[in-house]
Design a protein around this motif. Structure first.
Motif: not given
Length: 727
Positions: A199, A203, A439, A443
C-alpha cells in the motif's frame, strides 16, 4: 382606551357584557398578583419560589461580548467538513462551477433557515426543547429529536478528535513515523512489512498503527487501548470546556475558533511556495460547466449547505438563546453564513495547493520507476534504442520527455504494449484521485507533509487545527443537548454535563474497538441526514405556517427595530419548505438506491474492499434512523390526544416590578372561568382583545387564540423580559 375593548363596548351598549380577564388586567396598576385575591391558581404565595422564578427569568447566562458569541457560532458551524468534505465535493462536482449551486442554495435555503433558528432562540431564550414546546406543543418532539441527533453525532465526532489527538502526539518526532514503512527483522534478514509495501507508508500507519483495524465490522477485535485513551482525553476536553456553560465554553472559543484560521493562512502561504501548488489550484477551479445541469450536484450542494451551518441540531438555538433581546441576529446570520462559505473556499485552496504538490511528487516518482523499466527493456533488447528521442536524458528525465517517449513506444509496440506494464504518469490522473474525510486528513495530507521541510512542525500545526475545529463543533453539539435539558428539567449544569460526558464516553467505546471505524462510517452516513432534514422541515412549518409568517415578521420587527427583507417572508413560507422537501425525497431515494455498505480494509490484500452490512448491522442502522425520528410522532400523539399535558390549558399571571410572568397551573377551562367570572363558560366572551396580538401557545391552535373555544386563556399579556414570552 381602545375602541374594541369590552369596557368601551359596555359604555356604548345596553347589553350585558362580561369583562374578560384580558381587559381587567390590561388596565390595572401593577400589583403582586399572587398575593391578591385574583390569584387564579389558588396556590399559596411562596416568596422563595417567586424569587427563584425571577432569578431564572432575569439572570439567564449571557455572552460576555458580541465577539465571543460570533466566534462561538463560527466555531460551531466551521468544522471538519469545511476542510475535508467541501474540497472533495468541489473537485467531484465541476471545480469552480460547483461554487455557483452552492452559493445559490446557501442564499435561498441556508441563510433563511439559519436566521430563523437564531431568531427563535434569541426571542424565546430557551434551548430547542423549550423553543418548540412553546411555539407549537404538538411539534414539541422537534426539540427532543434534535437532542438525540446531537447525541448520536457527538458520539462519533469526538472519536475523530481522538484520532487527531493521537496523530498530534505522534508528530513530535523526526522523521514522522508515517514517512517510511517499518522494517521487520526475520533473523538476520531485514524485510519491509508486506502490508505497508503493498500500500503506502501513510496508509499502513493509519490502518495498522493507529486503528489496528479488523477486516470487517463483524470482527470486533477488542478495544484499541491507544484510541481508548485518546477518546478519554477528547471527552475530558469537551467536559472541561462545557462544565460552566457559556462562561467556560465562550472563553475556549477565542482560541478554538481563531487558531484554525491562523493555521489555514500559514498552510496557504507555505503551500503556494511549493512546487506544483499552482497545478492543484488550477485543476481545482477549472469550471466544468456541464456539471451544473446535473441534479446530483445540486442535491450534494444542498446537503453540504444544510450540515455546514449546523441546522436542526439545536446548537444554533442554544447559543442564540444567551443573547440580548435587541441583538441584530439578521446581521449575525449573514456574517456567519458567508464566513462559513469563505472558510470552505480557503480550506479548498489549501487542500489543493498541498495536493498539487503531492501530485507532482507522485508523478515524478512514477516517471522514475517507469524510466527504470524502459532502461531494463533497452538493455535486454526488448525495446530498440531507435525508439528513444535523441534529446531524452535518462539522468535528468522530465515528465514531458517521458510522456513523449511513452507515446512513441505505445505507437510502435501497439500489439504488445500492455505486456510492458508502463504507466502514463499523467499529472492530471494524480490530481483526479479524489479523497475526502479521513482519507484526506490522515492519509493524503499526512503523506504530503512528509515532503515538507520541517515536517513535524507542520504536522503539529495541522492536527492541532483539526482538534480545534472539532472542539468548536463539539461544544455547539453538546450545547444542543445540555441547554434544552437544563432549561426544561432544571438539573444542575455541572452534574449533568459531567454525567453526559461520562455516559457518552462509555457508549463511545464501540468506536474504539478494532472495527470501530466501520461504526463511525455507519453513524456518519445514517444517524443524522434523514432525521435532521425532517426536523428542519418541521421547524420551518411550525414558524411559517402554524405560528404565521406575517406574525413572525412582526415579532422580528419589534425585536430588531427594523423589518427584515420581504425575501425572508417568501423564503420561509414557500421556497425553503419546498426545497427541503425535495432534498428529503432525494435523500430517501439515495438511501434506497445506494446499497448500505462500507469500505473495509483487508489486511491480506492491503487494499480497501466494499462490503455490505450484515443483518444485525442493518438492524442497528435502521434503529438509528427510527430512534432519532421517534420523538416527532410520539410527542404529537401524546399531546394531540391529551395523554400528557402541554401546559397551555391554564394560566396564572404574576405582576412584579411591572413585569408579568407566565406560571403554568393545572386548572381546567371550566374551573378557571367559573372561579374568575362566576359565569357559564359558553356565556363568556373570548378573553383575547382584538387589538392585542397573541404571543404564545394555545389550545386548539398553538398560535391562534382568537378561535379558542370556551374562553381558554393564553399568555398574551407577557412582556419581553421573561423567557416564555419572547416569541
Amino acid at each position: 382606551m381602545p375602541k374594541n375593548s369590552k369596557v368601551t363596548q359596555r359604555e356604548h351598549s345596553s347589553e350585558h357584557v362580561t369583562e374578560s380577564v384580558a381587559d381587567l388586567l390590561a388596565h390595572q396598576e401593577p400589583v403582586d398578583y399572587k398575593r391578591s385575591v385574583l390569584n387564579v391558581t389558588g396556590e399559596a404565595w411562596d416568596k422563595q419560589k417567586e424569587g427563584d422564578e425571577e432569578l431564572d427569568a432575569e439572570n439567564r447566562p449571557a455572552w460576555n461580548s458580541k465577539l465571543q458569541y460570533i466566534l462561538a457560532q463560527i466555531g460551531y458551524s466551521v468544522g471538519l467538513g469545511n476542510v475535508w468534505r467541501f474540497p472533495y465535493l468541489c473537485q467531484k462536482n465541476g471545480g469552480g462551477a460547483y461554487l455557483v449551486p452552492y452559493l445559490v442554495l446557501l442564499i435561498i435555503i441556508g441563510l433563511p433557515l439559519f436566521f430563523l433558528e437564531l431568531a427563535v432562540g434569541q426571542r424565546i431564550r430557551r434551548g430547542s426543547i423549550g423553543v418548540w414546546n412553546y411555539i407549537c406543543p404538538r411539534l414539541g418532539g422537534i426539540g427532543y429529536a434534535s437532542c438525540l441527533v446531537c447525541f448520536f453525532v457527538g458520539l462519533y465526532y469526538n472519536v475523530i478528535i481522538g484520532w487527531s489527538i493521537f496523530y498530534f502526539f505522534k508528530s513530535f518526532q523526526y522523521p514522522l513515523p508515517w514517512s517510511e514503512c517499518p522494517i521487520m527483522r526475520n533473523g538476520s534478514v531485514a524485510v519491509v512489512e508486506t502490508e505497508c509495501e503493498r500500500s503506502s507508508a501513510t496508509t499502513y500507519f493509519w490502518y495498522r498503527e493507529a486503528l489496528d483495524i479488523s477486516n470487517s465490522i463483524s470482527e470486533s477485535g477488542g478495544l484499541n487501548w491507544k484510541m481508548t485513551l485518546c477518546l478519554l482525553v477528547a471527552w475530558s476536553l469537551v467536559g472541561l470546556a462545557m462544565i460552566k456553560g457559556i462562561q467556560s465554553s465562550g472563553k475556549v472559543m477565542y482560541f478554538s475558533s481563531l487558531f484554525p484560521y491562523l493555521v489555514l493562512v500559514c498552510f496557504l502561504v507555505r503551500g503556494l511556495l511549493l512546487r506544483g501548488a499552482v497545478d492543484g489550484i488550477m485543476h481545482m477551479f477549472t469550471p466544468k460547466l456541464d456539471k451544473m445541469l446535473d441534479p446530483q450536484v445540486w442535491r450534494e450542494a444542498a446537503t453540504q449547505v444544510f450540515f455546514a451551518l449546523g441546522l436542526g441540531f439545536g446548537g444554533v438555538i442554544a447559543f442564540s438563546s444567551y443573547n440580548k433581546q435587541d441583538n441584530n441576529c439578521h446581521f449575525d446570520a449573514t456574517l456567519v453564513s458567508f464566513i462559513n462559505f469563505f472558510t470552505s473556499v480557503l480550506a479548498t485552496l489549501v487542500v489543493f495547493a498541498v495536493l498539487g504538490f503531492k501530485a507532482n511528487i507522485m508523478n515524478e516518482k512514477c516517471v522514475v520507476e517507469n524510466a527504470e523499466k524502459i532502461l531494463g527493456y533497452l538493455n535486454t533488447n526488448v525495446l530498440s534504442h531507435d525508439l528513444i528521442p535523441p534529446h531524452v536524458n535518462f539522468s535528468h528525465l522530465t515528465a514531458k520527455d517521458y510522456n513523449e517517449m511513452y507515446r512513441v513506444i505505445m505507437t510502435v509496440k501497439e500489439g504488445h504494449f500492455k505486456e510492458l506494464g508502463l504507466d502514463a504518469c499523467l499529472l492530471e490522473d494524480e490530481l483526479n484521485k479524489s479523497v475526502q474525510g479521513t482519507g484526506l486528513a490522515f492519509i493524503a495530507f499526512t503523506e504530503a507533509m512528509t515532503h515538507f521541510p520541517a515536517s513535524p512542525f507542520w504536522s503539529v500545526m495541522f492536527f492541532l487545527m483539526l482538534i480545534n475545529l472539532g472542539l468548536g463543533s463539539m461544544i455547539g453539539t453538546m450545547s444542543g443537548i445540555t441547554t434544552p435539558i437544563i432549561d426544561t428539567f432544571k438539573v444542575r449544569k455541572e452534574v449533568f454535563t459531567v454525567g453526559c460526558c461520562i455516559f457518552a464516553f462509555v457508549v463511545g467505546l464501540i468506536f474504539v474497538q478494532r472495527s470501530g471505524n466501520y461504526f463511525v462510517t455507519m453513524f456518519d452516513d445514517y444517524s443524522a441526514t434523514l432525521p435532521l432534514t425532517v426536523v428542519v422541515i418541521l421547524e420551518n412549518i411550525a414558524v411559517a405556517w402554524i405560528y404565521g409568517t406575517k406574525k413572525f415578521m412582526q415579532e422580528l420587527t419589534e425585536m430588531l427595530g427594523f423589518r427584515p427583507y420581504q425575501f425572508y417572508y417568501y423564503a420561509w413560507k414557500y421556497v425553503s419548505p419546498i426545497c427541503m422537501a425535495v432534498l428529503m425525497t432525494a435523500s430517501i431515494i439515495q438511501l434506497g438506491v445506494s446499497p448500505p455498505g462500507y469500505s473495509a480494509w483487508i489486511r491480506e490484500e492491503a487494499a480497501e474492499k466494499f462490503l455490505f452490512y450484515p443483518t444485525w448491522a442493518m438492524a442497528i442502522l435502521i434503529s438509528l434512523i427510527i430512534l432519532a425520528s421517534l420523538p416527532l410522532p410520539l410527542v404529537f400523539i401524546l399531546r394531540q390526544f391529551h395523554l400528557v399535558s402541554d401546559g397551555s390549558n391554564a394560566l396564572s399571571v404574576t405582576y412584579k416590578k411591572g413585569r408579568m410572568m407566565k406560571d403554568i397551573s393545572n386548572l381546567e377551562d371550566n374551573d378557571e372561568t367559573r372561579f374568575i367570572l362566576s359565569k357559564v363558560p359558553s356565556e363568556t366572551p373570548s378573553p383575547m382583545p382584538t387589538h392585542r396580538s397573541y404571543l404564545g401557545p394555545g389550545s386548539s391552535s398553538p398560535m391562534e387564540m382568537s378561535s379558542a373555544p370556551n374562553g381558554r386563556y393564553g399568555s398574551g399579556y407577557l412582556l419581553a423580559s421573561t423567557p416564555e414570552s419572547e416569541l
